[in-house]
Design an enzyme around this catalytic site. Structure first.
Site, PDB file in Angstrom:
ATOM      1  CB  ILE A 484      -1.003  -0.170   1.149  1.00 31.93           C
ATOM      2  CG1 ILE A 484      -2.173   0.848   0.894  1.00 31.93           C
ATOM      3  CG2 ILE A 484      -0.238   0.372   2.694  1.00 31.93           C
ATOM      4  CD1 ILE A 484      -3.237   0.416   2.038  1.00 31.93           C
ATOM      5  N   GLY A 486       4.718   1.123  -0.509  1.00 30.31           N
ATOM      6  CA  GLY A 486       6.254   0.931  -0.730  1.00 30.31           C
ATOM      7  C   GLY A 486       6.728  -0.521  -0.196  1.00 30.31           C
ATOM      8  CB  SER A 487       5.468  -2.963   2.208  1.00 33.03           C
ATOM      9  OG  SER A 487       4.473  -3.578   1.205  1.00 33.03           O
ATOM     10  CB  SER A 525       1.803   0.098  11.741  1.00 36.00           C
ATOM     11  OG  SER A 525       1.133   1.294  11.445  1.00 36.00           O
ATOM     12  CB  THR A 528       7.744  -2.817   7.710  1.00 30.63           C
ATOM     13  OG1 THR A 528       7.334  -1.984   6.684  1.00 30.63           O
ATOM     14  CG2 THR A 528       9.233  -2.776   7.892  1.00 30.63           C
ATOM     15  CB  ALA A 711      11.191  -2.706  11.389  1.00 28.54           C
ATOM     16  N   GLY A 713       6.276  -0.570  13.485  1.00 23.31           N
ATOM     17  CA  GLY A 713       5.295   0.135  12.672  1.00 23.31           C
ATOM     18  C   GLY A 713       5.253   1.499  12.886  1.00 23.31           C
ATOM     19  CD  GLU A 716      -2.439   1.483  12.111  1.00 25.44           C
ATOM     20  OE1 GLU A 716      -1.482   0.768  12.343  1.00 25.44           O
ATOM     21  OE2 GLU A 716      -3.519   1.222  12.314  1.00 25.44           O
TER      22      GLU A 716
END
Lengths: 763, 289, 161
Positions: A484, A486-487, A525, A528, A711, A713, A716
Site C-alpha cells: 500500500i 512501498g512495502s 502497521s 514491515t 523495525a 510500525g 498509523e
C-alpha cells in the site's frame, strides 16, 4: 539473527527505487478497475435513498426485462448469515452484520445502503437497469448524532441490541452496542490530591479515509464452483475469508488475486463489492466487474468514527498529573463495532499515570458502518486528551513539551489497559522536538504554535513469505501483503541484506491466496514488522541452504562454511582453502547439489514495538474570515529502524496531512432527512497541494529488539497528534480553544466574534 | 451515464436549428465542466448535446475597438494568457482563473459559468461589474443583453429554449478604472465560493471614486449588484469611513442561505470583508494607471 | 443512438474508435482503447487522476466526451515517457519516492509535465497551485513537490546544454 548494528548494514537504511515504481509512473500498473475478463459484464449497485427504512418490496422484473441485463440480485440471493464474531479484518466485525452491510436485508440502515445489484452488457445499461428496480420502503425515524442515538426514545436500529458490558444485562434494547471500562489506581484519590482539575468536552465528526481509488473488483464464478476474485483490498486472504463465509463457498474454491491498491488507510480492510459481484456472476455465469463511483464510496463505505470525548485531568501545580478520567462515545455507524476500544487504550498511553479511569461507548446510528482508518480510534481520543493537556500546560504556565516530559510514559510504565511498556522511544521524540530549530523560531501576529503527542500499539500477527533462488543467482520474494505504500521495496531490501546481494537482484511480488501461505491483512502497521520478519527468516533459511550446498561442493561440513557479502567462504583455515562461491555460483549448480533453493516461512509475529510521535505545528489565522493557514509542520517519531527512510517519511507526511484535513475541513454533513450532503471531493474537503507547506520529518530510531532489523510500525501513529497540534496552535494564535472538529472558518470566525464583537457589526 | 445524442454544428445557424429541433431536452456543451458532472450524477437527462466549440468565433478573444469580444466557449486558460485582457481587467481574469483546477481551466468557459446559473460562479461578479454585454443567438436571430440579465435564479436563466450565448462584449477600461475579484473558500483551491466579490471602480486624478460597481456572489439566489456599496464608494477616497460604509452596505445586501458551505451569519460577515478587500485592490490598481 | 466514429491522435499515433455520445474520454481511453493508465477517482473533475493533455492544455478526461476528441491531439500517461526513457518527472517521482499507492500518480505526472512544458522555473507555490486539482491522499504532497522541482532543475540543465 539480528541486524541491529546500523553501521554494518549495506541495503537497509538506503533509499532505492521501489520495484513496482516504473509501472506506476508510466500507467501500466493494474489497479482494481483496470482488469478485464473475457465476456465480462458491468455491475451496478442500487442504494437506499433513506437513512432508515423497512424494505417492504423489491420488484426487479422491469430491470430484468431490459435488453442487455443478465442478472439482478437482492438479499434473497445471499445466505441469511447467523450472528458470529469475525476476526478477519482490522476491527471487530460480525459476519451477519457484514452480510447485511453488503446487501440490506429487511431494513436499509443508512443513506447509500446497498439494496440490489445488476449485471449488464454495458455500464450505461446497468445504470438504466438500476433505475428500473422498484423498491418500496416504509420510512422510519432516523438518528445521526451519537448522543442523540444514546438518548432514551431514540429510533432503534436493531431491536436485538442490548448493551454489552453492563451487568445485569439491560432489559431494553438500545443503540449502545457495548460499554467498556479501563481502570488503573483510584481516580477519586487522585483527584482529591489534585491542585488543578481541568474538565472539558470535545467532539469530532466522522471523516472518510478518502483513498483516491474507489472500491473495484472483477470476479468470475465458474460453473464448477471455482471462483476468481481480482480486487483492490488490504488483504486478499481477508477477501477470500469474507466471500467464502458470506456466500457459503469453500475457501479452496476462491482464488483472491490482489490488485495494486490505490490507497486504503484501513478503509479496504473489509468487503463491500466482492460478494455482490460473485452473486451476480453466479447467477448469470459470466465474469462481472463492479466499480464504485466516488459518491458510492462516500455514502456506502466506512468512514472513521466520530464522537464525543470528555476529558478530566487533575494535576499538581508542579505539572505532575495525578488523575485522569475519560469518557468516549464513538459512532459505529449502522452496525456495532466502532474503534472505541483502541480509542480508550491509546488516549493516555503517552503518560505514566497512577490513577486512570476510562469508559467507552460503542454507539450505532444511521450512518455507514465505520471502517478502520489509520490508528483507528486513537485520533479522536488523543485530540481530546492532547488538547486538554495543552490547556493544563497553559493554565499552569509550563512549556507543553516540558509538561509532557514530566509525565511521559517510559520503559516500565504500566499502561492503563494492562501491558508494561518496554523499549519505547517517547521521551526521545519530546527531546528532539524541544531541540528542533522549529520550536525556537519566533512567530508573527495572528500566528500560533501547538504541540501534541500520539501513541499507537502497532501489531504483528500471521505472515508468510517465500524466497526463491533463481538459476542465475537472482532472487524472487513472494509475500502475502498488498503493497500500500512501498512495502515491496522494504521486503526486497531486507532479503538483499540477509543474502548479501544487491537490492536490484531481488524482485518481490505480492502473491495471491493460492501462491503464498496465509497472511493477515495490510493493517495495524504490521507489514514491515511481521512480514518483514517472515521475509528475513526465509532469507536466512536460504542462506543456510546455500551454505550446505557450498559445503557439498567443497565436500566439507556445512558448519565449516561462512556466508558473507553474498558469498560462501570456508570458515577459517581449518575448513580448507577454497575460492569463495557466490550465490550465483551456487545457484547455477543447485540442480546437482539437491535441487532448487527455496524457503517459505509462516509465523505469528509477536513483539511489535509501540510507536510514539510528537508534532509541532505553526498556524496563521485570518481573523476576518477564520481561515487557518498551516505555516510550518514538523513531525518527530520513533520509527524503530527505518528500512527505507523515504517511505517512512512518506508515511509520516501522509498521516500528518490526513490529520490536518481532519482538523480543519473534513466532515460528513447530513441533511435533515439523514442524507449525506457532501458525497464528493468538492465538498468533502481533503487537503490539496496548495493548502500545505513541506511536512518536515525527524526520524528517531529506538530499535525494536523483537524485529531482526529493529523495525516498528510507522504508518498509523502520524495521524494521531495532528488534530490536537493544530487546535493547540490555533488556541495559541487567537486565544480561544476550538473543542469541536473540524475547526472550519465559520466556527473560528464565530469564536473570534464571541471574544470581541466585530466593530462594524456593532455599528 | 444515460444515453444521449450529440451534434457538433459548424455554424451558429446550424446550432440554433439543432437546439430548436431537439425532441426533448437539449443542452449546449461548451467546456462541459458543469454539464458532464450533471449528466454523470443524473441531475439532468438531456436527449441532445450540442457542442458549440466547432463554430468559428466561439473560441478566441478579439480586440474590437471599445470592446474585448470573447467567444462564449473560450477556456479559462486562454483568458489568463491574454496579456491585453489581463492588463485591462485583472479582476475578470482572476475570477475566471479561480474556476476549478488547472485542468478545469483547460475547458471551463465564461458562458458555461454564467449559464450554469450558480450564484457562486467565480467569473460572473467581475464580468457583471465591468458592465459586460452578452450576445445571444436564437431562432429569432441575435440579441444583446447585460450579463446580469442572464441568471434569474439557481440553475435558471432568461435564455429562451433554443437560445445560446455566442460571445461576451466587455467594454475596455476608462482612465483610472480597474477591477478586482476575491472569493472566500475553506481551502486554497478546488472549492465553490462561500462568498465572492467583484469590484470595479473608476477614480479621478485625485483618487476619488467617480463610478463603481460592487457585485457579490453566493449570498443570494443570484449574484447581487450592490447599489448601496457603489454609493458608499462614489465621491470618496478609500478611507476608513468609506470602508466601513462599504462593509455595511455589502452585508445589508446579503440574503444568503445556510448550507454545507457556510452559514447565513458567516456569509454575511465575509461579504463585508471581501467588499473591503476587493475595493482596496481595485482602488490601488485604478490609481496606478 | 448510433455510435460515433472518431479520428484523433493519441500519444502521437493516429487513433480511430467508435463511441457512444455519453461516453467520456476517460471511458473511451480505459474501456475502448485499453489505456488504463488514466484513473477514475471521482468523475466530477475534483481529483485529477484522469488528467490528460488535449491540444496542449491539461483537462480532466472524465469531463470531456469521447466524441469531442475528433481531430484533437491527446497525450495520456502512456505517452509521457520518451520511448523507453522515462520523462524527468517520472524519473524524479521514483527517486524521491513521490508515490505511495500510485493511483494519483499518472494524473500528477501528466499535470506536472504540462507545467514544465509551460515553465522550467516554477516556484514551489506556483507548482502547488498548478497541481491543486490533483488529489493525493498518501503523501501529503511533500515528496511530489520535491520531485517536480527537481525535475524542473534537470530540464533546465538539459535546456541549457
Amino acid at each position: 539473527m539480528s541486524y541491529l548494528d546500523k553501521a554494518a548494514l549495506k541495503v537497509v537504511g538506503t533509499r532505492p527505487i521501489r520495484p513496482d515504481g516504473v509501472d506506476k509512473v508510466i500507467g501500466r500498473a493494474s489497479f482494481g478497475a483496470d482488469m478485464t475478463m473475457p465476456g465480462m459484464l458491468w455491475g451496478k449497485v442500487k442504494r437506499s435513498p433513506h437513512a432508515h427504512a423497512r424494505i417492504t418490496k423489491i420488484d426487479t422484473s422491469k430491470a430484468e426485462k431490459l435488453n442487455g441485463v443478465l442478472a439482478v440480485v437482492t438479499a434473497a440471493d445471499f445466505p441469511n448469515i447467523p450472528n458470529e464474531e469475525a476476526f478477519v479484518g482490522e476491527g471487530p466485525m460480525n459476519f451477519r452484520d457484514l452480510s447485511r452491510n453488503c446487501m440490506a436485508r429487511d431494513k436499509a440502515l443508512y443513506d447509500g445502503h446497498a439494496v440490489a445489484a445488476v449485471a449488464a452488457t454495458s455500464s450505461a445499461i446497468a445504470e438504466e437497469a438500476v433505475d428500473l428496480i422498484e423498491v418500496e420502503y416504509e420510512v422510519l425515524p432516523h438518528v445521526i448524532d451519537v448522543e442523540e442515538a444514546m438518548a432514551d426514545g431514540a429510533p432503534l436500529l436493531h431491536d436485538d441490541m442490548f448493551t454489552q458490558g453492563i451487568e445485569p444485562k439491560p432489559e431494553k434494547p438500545s443503540n449502545v452496542a457495548k460499554r467498556i471500562t479501563f481502570t488503573k489506581g483510584d481516580i477519586a484519590k487522585g483527584f482529591a490530591e489534585a491542585e488543578l482539575v481541568i474538565e472539558r468536552k470535545y467532539s469530532t465528526q466522522p471523516v472518510h479515509q478518502a483513498y483516491i481509488e474507489p472500491h473495484a473488483c472483477v470476479v468470475s464464478y465458474g460453473s464448477d464452483g471455482q471462483c476468481t476474485v481480482f480486487s483492490s483490498s488490504q488483504g486478499q486472504f481477508m477477501v477470500r475469508a469474507y466471500c467464502a463465509k458470506l456466500l457459503g463457498i469453500d475457501m479452496a474454491n476462491i482464488r483472491a488475486i490482489p490488485a495494486e491498491i490505490g490507497g486504503g488507510f484501513g478503509g479496504k480492510t473489509l468487503v463491500y463489492l466482492e460478494p455482490v459481484a460473485l452473486a451476480l456472476s453466479k447467477k448469470c455465469g459470466r465474469p462481472v466487474k463492479l466499480v464504485m463511483s466516488r459518491e458510492e464510496v462516500f455514502r456506502g463505505t466506512g468512514p472513521a468514527a466520530g464522537g464525543v470525548i470528555e476529558v478530566k485531568i487533575g494535576a499538581k501545580k508542579s505539572g505532575r498529573i495525578v488523575a485522569a478520567e475519560l469518557v468516549l462515545k464513538y459512532q459505529a455507524g449502522a452496525f456495532a463495532g466502532s474503534p472505541v476500544g483502541p480509542g480508550c487504550m491509546c488516549a493516555f498511553a503517552m503518560y505514566d499515570l497512577d490513577n486512570v479511569h476510562i469508559t467507552g461507548y460503542d454507539v450505532v446510528s444511521n450512518r455507514p458502518k465505520v471502517a478502520a482508518y489509520r490508528a483507528p480510534g486513537a485520533p479522536n481520543s488523543s485530540y481530546g486528551v492532547e488538547s486538554c493537556v495543552d490547556e493544563l500546560a497553559r493554565e499552569l504556565g509550563i512549556d507543553p513539551l516540558a509538561l509532557r516530559e514530566m509525565n511521559a510514559a517510559r520503559d516500565g510504565t504500566k499502561t492503563p489497559y494492562g501491558p508494561t511498556l518496554v523499549n519505547v522511544g517517547y521521551i526521545p521524540t519530546l527531546e528532539a522536538a524541544k531541540n528542533h530549530e522549529h520550536y525556537k523560531t519566533k512567530l508573527g501576529p495572528n500566528q500560533g504554535r501547538g504541540v501534541a503527542s500520539g501513541f499507537w500499539f502497532n501489531i504483528g500477527g500471521e505472515s508468510s513469505a517465500s524466497v526463491h533462488v533463481n538459476e542465475d543467482g537472482t532472487v524472487a520474494v513472494v509475500e502475502g501483503n498488498p503493497d500500500i505504500g512501498g512495502s515491496r521495496a522494504s521486503m526486497a531490501m531486507m532479503a538483499a541484506e540477509v543474502l548479501g546481494i544487491p537490492y536490484e537482484k531481488v524482485r518481490p511480488v505480492v502473491g495471491d491466496t493460492a501462491s503464498i501461505g496465509f497472511t493477515f491483512l495490510t493493517g495495524g502497521s504490521r507489514v514491515t514488522f511481521a512480514t518483514g520478519m517472515a521475509v528475513t527468516q526465509a532469507a536466512e533459511k536460504v542462506v543456510e541452504q546455500l551454505k550446505s550446498r557450498a559445503a557439498a561442493i567443497w565436500d566439507i561440513s556445512p558448519e565449516a562454511v561462512e556466508w558473507k557479502d553474498g558469498k560462501a567462504f570456508p570458515a577459517g583455515s581449518n575448513a580448507g582453502s577454497f575460492e569463495p562461491l557466490s550465490l550465483a555460483d551456487i545457484a547455477v549448480k543447485s540442480g546437482r547439489t539437491g535441487g532448487p533453493i527455496t524457503a517459505e516461512v509462516s509465523i505469528n509475529a509477536q513483539g511489535a514495538g509501540p510507536g510514539f510521535a510528537t508534532h509541532i505545528c505553526d498556524v496563521e489565522v485570518d481573523r476576518e474570515t477564520g481561515h487557518v493557514k498551516i505555516l510550518r509542520y514538523t513531525a518527530v517519531q520513533d520509527v524503530g529502524r527505518a528500512i527505507h527512510p523515504s517511505y517512512v517519511e512518506g508515511q509520516m507526511q501522509g498521516g500528518v496531512t490526513q490529520g490536518i484535513g481532519w482538523a480543519l475541513n473534513e466532515e460528513y454533513i447530513y441533511d435533515k432527512n439523514g442524507r449525506l450532503d457532501n458525497p464528493g471531493f468538492l465538498d468533502y474537503r481533503v487537503p490539496v497541494a496548495s493548502d500545505l507547506p513541506m511536512i518536515e520529518t525527524v526520524m528517531v530510531e529506538v530499535p525494536n529488539p523483537r524485529h531482526p532489523f529493529g523495525a516498528r510500525g510507522v504508518g498509523e501513529v502520524p495521524i494521531v497528534p495532528p488534530m490536537a497540534a493544530v487546535a493547540n496552535a490555533i488556541a495559541d494564535a487567537i486565544g480561544t480553544r476550538m473543542r469541536d472538529l473540524p475547526m472550519s472558518p465559520p466556527k473560528i470566525r464565530a469564536a473570534l466574534d464571541e471574544q470581541e464583537p466585530p466593530r462594524l457589526a456593532a455599528e | 451515464m444515460p444515453r444521449v445524442n450529440y451534434a457538433a454544428p459548424s455554424s451558429v445557424d446550424e446550432a440554433v436549428k439543432a437546439l430548436a429541433g431537439a425532441s426533448g431536452l437539449a443542452k449546449v456543451l461548451a467546456g462541459g465542466t458543469d454539464l458532464l458532472v450533471q449528466l454523470r450524477s443524473g441531475r439532468i437527462k438531456p436527449d441532445l448535446i450540442v457542442d458549440t466549440k466547432r463554430i468559428p468565433g466561439m473560441i478566441g478573444i478579439r480586440d474590437e475597438g471599445n470592446f474585448f469580444v470573447i467567444g462564449a466557449a473560450t477556456p479559462g486558460v486562454m483568458l489568463s494568457s491574454h496579456a491585453g485582457l489581463e492588463h485591462a481587467w485583472p479582476g475578470i481574469v482572476e475570477g475566471a482563473d479561480l474556476i476549478g483546477s488547472t485542468q478545469i481551466q483547460g475547458r471551463a468557459s465564461l458562458a458555461g459559468n454564467l449559464c450554469n446559473a450558480s450564484p457562486a460562479a467565480d467569473s460572473v461578479p467581475a464580468v457583471i461589474a465591468a458592465r459586460t454585454i452578452v450576445v445571444i443567438a436564437g431562432a429569432n436571430g441575435r440579441r444583446e443583453a447585460p450579463a446580469e440579465a442572464i441568471c434569474t435564479g439557481p440553475g435558471r436563466t432568461s435564455l429562451a429554449t433554443g437560445e445560446f450565448i455566442v460571445e461576451f462584449k466587455i467594454p475596455k477600461p476608462k482612465a483610472h478604472q480597474c477591477d478586482a475579484y476575491l472569493r472566500f473558500i475553506p481551502r486554497t483551491e478546488m472549492d465553490i465560493a462561500v462568498v465572492g466579490c467583484g469590484t470595479n471602480v473608476t477614480l479621478d486624478a485625485n483618487g476619488v471614486c467617480t463610478d463603481a460597481r460592487v457585485v457579490l456572489g453566493a449570498v443570494a439566489p443570484t449574484t447581487v449588484i450592490v447599489e448601496d456599496a457603489a454609493k458608499a464608494l462614489i465621491g470618496h477616497k478609500l478611507d476608513d469611513a468609506t470602508l466601513a460604509a462599504l462593509d455595511k452596505a455589502a452585508q445589508a445586501a446579503c440574503k444568503p442561505i445556510t448550507d454545507k458551505r457556510g452559514t447565513i451569519e458567516y456569509r454575511t460577515k465575509v461579504a463585508g470583508v471581501l467588499a473591503r478587500r476587493t475595493a482596496a485592490i481595485a482602488f490601488e490598481r485604478a490609481a496606478a494607471r | 443512438m448510433s455510435k460515433h466514429h472518431v479520428t484523433t491522435t493519441i500519444n502521437g499515433e493516429p487513433a480511430e474508435y467508435l463511441c457512444e455520445a455519453q461516453q467520456t474520454m476517460l471511458d473511451v481511453l480505459r474501456d475502448e482503447l485499453g489505456l488504463t493508465g488514466s484513473k477514475e477517482g471521482c468523475s466530477s473533475g475534483d481529483c485529477g487522476a484522469c488528467t490528460i493533455i488535449c491540444d496542449g492544455n491539461i483537462v480532466c478526461s472524465c469531463l470531456m466526451l469521447g466524441v469531442e476528441a475528433e481531430g484533437r491531439d491527446i497525450t495520456t500517461i502512456e505517452g509521457i515517457a520518451r520511448g523507453d526513457e522515462l520523462h524527468p518527472v517520472q524519473q524524479k517521482f521514483l527517486e524521491h519516492a513521490a508515490l505511495q499507492c500510485g493511483f494519483c500518480t499518472p494524473g500528477l505526472i501528466v499535470a506536472a509535465k504540462a507545467l514544465l512544458d509551460t515553465t522550467l522555473n516554477p516556484t514551489e507555490e506556483e507548482a502547488r497551485y498548478w497541481l491543486a486539482g490533483n488529489l493525493c491522499r498518501c503523501t501529503g504532497y511533500d515528496k511530489i513537490l520535491r520531485a517536480v522541482m527537481d525535475a524542473a532543475s534537470v530540464m533546465r540543465a538539459e535546456a541549457g546544454r
